[in-house]
Scaffold this motif. Structure first.
Motif, mmCIF file in Angstrom:
data_model
loop_
_atom_site.group_PDB
_atom_site.id
_atom_site.type_symbol
_atom_site.label_atom_id
_atom_site.label_comp_id
_atom_site.label_asym_id
_atom_site.label_seq_id
_atom_site.Cartn_x
_atom_site.Cartn_y
_atom_site.Cartn_z
ATOM 1 N N THR A 113 0.803 -1.230 0.000
ATOM 2 C CA THR A 113 0.000 0.000 0.000
ATOM 3 C C THR A 113 0.832 1.274 0.000
ATOM 4 O O THR A 113 0.277 2.359 -0.151
ATOM 5 N N PHE A 114 2.145 1.157 0.167
ATOM 6 C CA PHE A 114 2.978 2.358 0.318
ATOM 7 C C PHE A 114 4.130 2.340 -0.689
ATOM 8 O O PHE A 114 4.892 1.366 -0.745
ATOM 9 N N ILE A 115 4.219 3.405 -1.494
ATOM 10 C CA ILE A 115 5.252 3.537 -2.521
ATOM 11 C C ILE A 115 5.947 4.875 -2.345
ATOM 12 O O ILE A 115 5.300 5.894 -2.066
ATOM 13 N N THR A 116 7.267 4.907 -2.540
ATOM 14 C CA THR A 116 8.007 6.168 -2.518
ATOM 15 C C THR A 116 8.878 6.249 -3.774
ATOM 16 O O THR A 116 9.344 5.221 -4.289
ATOM 17 N N ARG A 117 9.075 7.463 -4.263
ATOM 18 C CA ARG A 117 9.880 7.706 -5.465
ATOM 19 C C ARG A 117 10.805 8.888 -5.246
ATOM 20 O O ARG A 117 10.447 9.846 -4.558
ATOM 21 N N ILE A 118 11.987 8.835 -5.869
ATOM 22 C CA ILE A 118 12.893 9.972 -5.887
ATOM 23 C C ILE A 118 13.512 10.058 -7.279
ATOM 24 O O ILE A 118 13.858 9.036 -7.885
ATOM 25 N N ASN A 119 13.594 11.269 -7.802
ATOM 26 C CA ASN A 119 14.165 11.496 -9.127
ATOM 27 C C ASN A 119 15.093 12.690 -9.076
ATOM 28 O O ASN A 119 14.848 13.665 -8.355
ATOM 29 N N ILE A 120 16.156 12.629 -9.867
ATOM 30 C CA ILE A 120 17.040 13.774 -10.058
ATOM 31 C C ILE A 120 17.414 13.821 -11.529
ATOM 32 O O ILE A 120 17.676 12.779 -12.151
ATOM 33 N N ALA A 121 17.367 15.016 -12.104
ATOM 34 C CA ALA A 121 17.609 15.127 -13.546
ATOM 35 C C ALA A 121 18.114 16.516 -13.890
ATOM 36 O O ALA A 121 17.777 17.503 -13.231
ATOM 37 N N SER A 122 18.942 16.565 -14.913
ATOM 38 C CA SER A 122 19.291 17.852 -15.513
ATOM 39 C C SER A 122 18.368 18.070 -16.698
ATOM 40 O O SER A 122 17.746 17.135 -17.212
ATOM 41 N N PHE A 163 5.575 10.414 -1.946
ATOM 42 C CA PHE A 163 5.104 9.305 -1.118
ATOM 43 C C PHE A 163 3.636 9.067 -1.458
ATOM 44 O O PHE A 163 2.855 10.017 -1.536
ATOM 45 N N GLU A 164 3.270 7.803 -1.644
ATOM 46 C CA GLU A 164 1.894 7.452 -1.988
ATOM 47 C C GLU A 164 1.426 6.277 -1.128
ATOM 48 O O GLU A 164 2.124 5.264 -1.005
ATOM 49 N N PHE A 165 0.240 6.439 -0.549
ATOM 50 C CA PHE A 165 -0.402 5.353 0.203
ATOM 51 C C PHE A 165 -1.778 5.120 -0.407
ATOM 52 O O PHE A 165 -2.533 6.073 -0.641
ATOM 53 N N SER A 166 -2.127 3.873 -0.645
ATOM 54 C CA SER A 166 -3.451 3.586 -1.208
ATOM 55 C C SER A 166 -3.905 2.190 -0.801
ATOM 56 O O SER A 166 -3.108 1.251 -0.743
ATOM 57 N N ASN A 167 -5.185 2.101 -0.499
ATOM 58 C CA ASN A 167 -5.823 0.796 -0.314
ATOM 59 C C ASN A 167 -7.165 0.841 -1.040
ATOM 60 O O ASN A 167 -7.399 1.727 -1.875
ATOM 61 N N GLU A 168 -8.057 -0.070 -0.721
ATOM 62 C CA GLU A 168 -9.298 -0.187 -1.492
ATOM 63 C C GLU A 168 -10.165 1.062 -1.393
ATOM 64 O O GLU A 168 -10.875 1.404 -2.348
ATOM 65 N N HIS A 169 -10.114 1.783 -0.294
ATOM 66 C CA HIS A 169 -11.044 2.887 -0.082
ATOM 67 C C HIS A 169 -10.379 4.233 0.217
ATOM 68 O O HIS A 169 -11.080 5.239 0.345
#
Length: 303
Positions: A113-122, A163-169
């Motif tokens: 239910t929990f996803i995290t992302r990090i990005n760096i770019a020029s 940061f993303e959290f998701s479940n059915e509702h």
């Protein structure tokens, strides 16, 4: 004014090697601007863009890496217009812009239910024709815009985290970014008027843009036909000389109540109704010769 554009996009997926997927591509555009009317804002010109890119996606058990490289080239040839020394004269422009950029991103599935992302770019952005050559009244914006033929590439490094959290509702997310830009191109009023319109100049200076958004989406059980959404977003633009960037939108907060008719009654095959209240906050972080704006709200109804 007549604008003719030819664009192309070629992409090839290399054979997958283990958990690694790689794509290479070629993108380009040819654009011709021709004037036929008595008044003009930008001159007759030809713009050519070409970009070469490669991206690689590495799939692991609970995470993903993505890497990318790209080379771009833009050429602009614009003809002179008007009479030297008179108002509205636009000089000849013959400029080439080149840039090489890289990007990297990482996604981690902390749980189901929990996803995290990090990005760096020029990144980069070459000046466009209007920014280089404008010299006249823009009827769509009631501004007298003056370009700058000596503008350079914008170059930037951006970092963003989410940061993303998701479940059915229930869903919740929060995203933030910080963007450091060298030679940022922006349009700024100078406090004077021409032909009854405020004069805006295309300027260039190092700047920082930062902000983010946060939101929730809730559809409670057993009321599956009911959706409640709320989202807040903010952005701040600062010149490295400590001034504020112009034309930065105000912070805003949107709240939506949505009803799905087909889940209320089987008489409906589809359809929905909604009510949204979107509130814009006061914007007083303005540049020189720019006016503050009061806060206001918009109420939208639909089905």
């Amino acid at each position: 004014m007549k604008l003719e554009t030819l664009s192309y996009n070629l992409q090839y997926n290399l054979p997958k090697v283990g958990a690694v997927e790689t794509i290479v591509g070629l993108q380009g555009m040819n654009q011709k601007n021709s004037n036929f009317g008595e008044e003009l804002l930008i001159p007759d010109a030809t713009t050519n863009d070409i970009g070469l890119l490669a991206t690689s996606h590495i799939h692991l058990n609970k995470s993903d890496f993505q890497l990318g490289v790209r080379y771009d080239r833009r050429s602009i040839q614009a003809e002179a217009s008007g009479t030297v020394g008179e108002e509205g004269f636009i000089e000849t422009v013959d400029r080439n812009f080149n840039s090489f950029n890289i990007a990297a991103g990482y996604k981690l599935n902390v749980s189901k239910t929990f996803i995290t992302r990090i990005n760096i770019a020029s990144g980069f952005r070459a000046p466009n024709l209007a920014e280089l050559t404008s010299n006249g009244a823009h009827e769509g914006t009631n501004r007298f815009e003056i370009g700058n033929a000596n503008l350079n590439n914008e170059r930037n490094i951006q970092t963003d985290l989410s940061f993303e959290f998701s479940n059915e509702h229930f869903e919740f997310y929060v995203n933030g970014f910080y963007n450091s830009i060298s030679d940022y191109i922006y349009l700024e009023p100078n406090g004077t008027t021409l032909e009854g319109d405020a004069v805006f100049l295309y300027q260039q200076q190092d700047a920082n843009l930062f902000g983010g958004e946060a939101g929730i989406h809730y559809h409670p059980h057993p009321l599956d036909w009911l959706h409640m959404e709320s989202n807040f977003s903010t952005v701040t633009g600062k010149l490295k000389s400590n001034g504020n960037l112009p034309l930065i939108p105000a912070n805003n907060w949107a709240n939506t109540l949505r009803l799905e008719f087909n889940k209320i009654s089987h008489s409906f095959n589809n359809g929905y109704g909604f009510v949204t209240l979107k509130s814009y906050f006061e914007q007083n972080k303005v540049s020189d010769f720019e006016t503050s704006s009061d806060g206001y709200s918009l109420l939208n109804l639909g089905f």
